[in-house]
Design an enzyme around this catalytic site. Structure first.
Site, short mmCIF file in Angstrom:
data_model
loop_
_atom_site.label_atom_id
_atom_site.label_comp_id
_atom_site.label_asym_id
_atom_site.label_seq_id
_atom_site.Cartn_x
_atom_site.Cartn_y
_atom_site.Cartn_z
NE ARG A 58 4.30 0.57 -2.94
CZ ARG A 58 3.07 1.02 -3.10
NH1 ARG A 58 2.07 0.19 -3.15
NH2 ARG A 58 2.80 2.31 -3.20
CB THR A 59 9.86 1.72 1.48
OG1 THR A 59 9.79 1.74 0.06
CG2 THR A 59 11.30 1.49 1.91
CE LYS A 87 8.71 20.79 18.69
NZ LYS A 87 9.16 20.18 19.96
NE ARG A 108 11.05 6.57 0.81
CZ ARG A 108 10.13 5.87 0.13
NH1 ARG A 108 8.90 6.32 0.01
NH2 ARG A 108 10.46 4.73 -0.43
CG HIS A 136 14.09 3.14 -3.16
ND1 HIS A 136 14.33 2.38 -2.04
CD2 HIS A 136 12.74 3.32 -3.20
CE1 HIS A 136 13.17 2.10 -1.45
NE2 HIS A 136 12.19 2.67 -2.13
C1 NCD Z 1 9.24 4.52 -5.02
C2 NCD Z 1 10.03 5.66 -4.40
O1 NCD Z 1 9.73 6.09 -3.28
O2 NCD Z 1 10.98 6.06 -5.03
N1 NCD Z 1 8.32 3.94 -4.15
C3 NCD Z 1 8.66 2.77 -3.51
O3 NCD Z 1 9.42 2.80 -2.57
N2 NCD Z 1 8.18 1.62 -3.97
C4 NCD Z 1 8.68 4.82 -6.35
C5 NCD Z 1 7.82 6.04 -6.55
O4 NCD Z 1 7.52 6.76 -5.60
O5 NCD Z 1 7.45 6.25 -7.71
#
Ligand code: NCD
Length: 307
Positions: A58-59, A87, A108, A136
């Site tokens: 999703r993100t 690497k 991320r 997040h």
């Molecule tokens: C979440 C995350 O990456 O923290 N996912 C997201 O971005 N919707 C939640 C999860 O992984 O449980």
């Protein structure tokens, strides 16, 4: 003219946001519904780099869609294995290189503090798309936007946050974000996955009403919002501990029969077995609407940081 999100140049922690900044962003996100339909070229010539060092559906796709809808372009690598991180390249060198290619970075990373570090060394805006178990922020911004859109208000609500509160990061950002509003928070988790003390202390300092529970039973009838998250299997130091906790909480149609008819059920997704698929058909389920609101909020963020 104020640049960024009323002066905010990066999105590292939702704790950096004031209520005014959140509300301003939501006004911008409202305007994005039309822009989403028609498309726009406000970010033509701008490039967003998506650096995802942990899995994402999703993100990453949401930021990519948001950028395309605003006329911008996106670069990035598909996985850590496909990049020079495999690497042995460090985060500093990756960021100091990639900033030359783009106008903003979405990062991320598996480590807490990674996004803050990147924002301190980068000469382009950095957006935190998940920093270890810590935060997040854009997920929380879209979660609260979903509440606002689906309930009509955020103030005055009773919000339950259930699941892996120890290793989950969305639940922390959501709690911090809700501290800008007049809400009561009910934290529900197995004893060993309780919300860390520092988060509770932050909420108490913000004069929030916080209660902790091991099960939903006692509060299901009075809550307005139920936010459920999965067990963060990949963050458990001990596989046996994960197996022990698997299936320890679950929302099904029977659970919801006790809830207020207009209670909404949110989930950042991915879902494992904590929400029964039968629930999808109930009017409570809003977790497949969250991704749409997420694109609008991310469009607003990108426009503010990049135009
Ligand atoms: C979440 C995350 O990456 O923290 N996912 C997201 O971005 N919707 C939640 C999860 O992984 O449980």
């Amino acid at each position: 003219m104020t640049s960024g999100i009323l002066g905010l140049k990066d999105v590292v922690s939702i704790k950096d946001f004031s209520r005014r900044q959140i509300e301003w962003l939501y006004e911008e996100a409202e305007k994005m519904e039309n822009v989403f339909r028609r498309g726009s070229d406000v970010l033509r010539g701008k490039i967003l780099a998506t650096l995802f060092m942990e899995p994402s559906t999703r993100t990453r796709l949401s930021f990519t869609t948001a950028m395309y809808k605003l006329g911008g372009q996106v670069i990035g690598f598909e996985s850590v294995e496909a990049s020079s991180i495999a690497k042995g390249e460090n985060l500093n060198d990756t960021v100091k290189t990639v900033e030359n290619y783009c106008d903003a970075i979405v990062l991320r990373h598996w480590l807490e503090g990674a996004a803050r570090f990147a924002s301190e060394i980068a000469n382009v805006p950095v957006i935190n798309a998940g920093s270890g178990t810590e935060e997040h922020p854009t997920q929380a911004l879209l979660d609260i936007f979903t509440i606002k859109r689906e309930v009509g208000t955020v103030d005055g609500l009773k919000v339950a946050i259930m699941g892996d509160l120890k290793y989950g990061r969305t639940v922390k950002s959501l709690s911090y974000g809700l501290a800008n509003f007049d809400v009561e928070i009910y934290l529900v988790s197995p004893e060993s996955l309780r919300m860390p003390e520092d988060v509770i202390r932050y909420l108490e300092k913000k004069k929030m009403h916080v209660e902790e529970y091991n099960t939903l039973d006692e509060i299901i009838r009075k809550i307005d919002v139920l936010y459920v998250t999965r067990l963060q299997k990949e963050r458990f130091p001990d596989a046996a501990e994960y197996e022990k906790l698997r299936g320890s909480y679950k929302v099904d149609v029977k659970t919801l029969s006790e809830a207020k008819p207009n209670m909404i059920l949110l989930h950042p997704l991915p879902r494992l077995d904590e929400v029964d698929p039968e629930v999808d058909k109930t009017p409570h389920a809003k977790y497949f609407k969250q991704p749409f609101y997420g694109v609008l909020v991310r469009m607003a963020i990108l426009k503010a940081l990049l135009s």
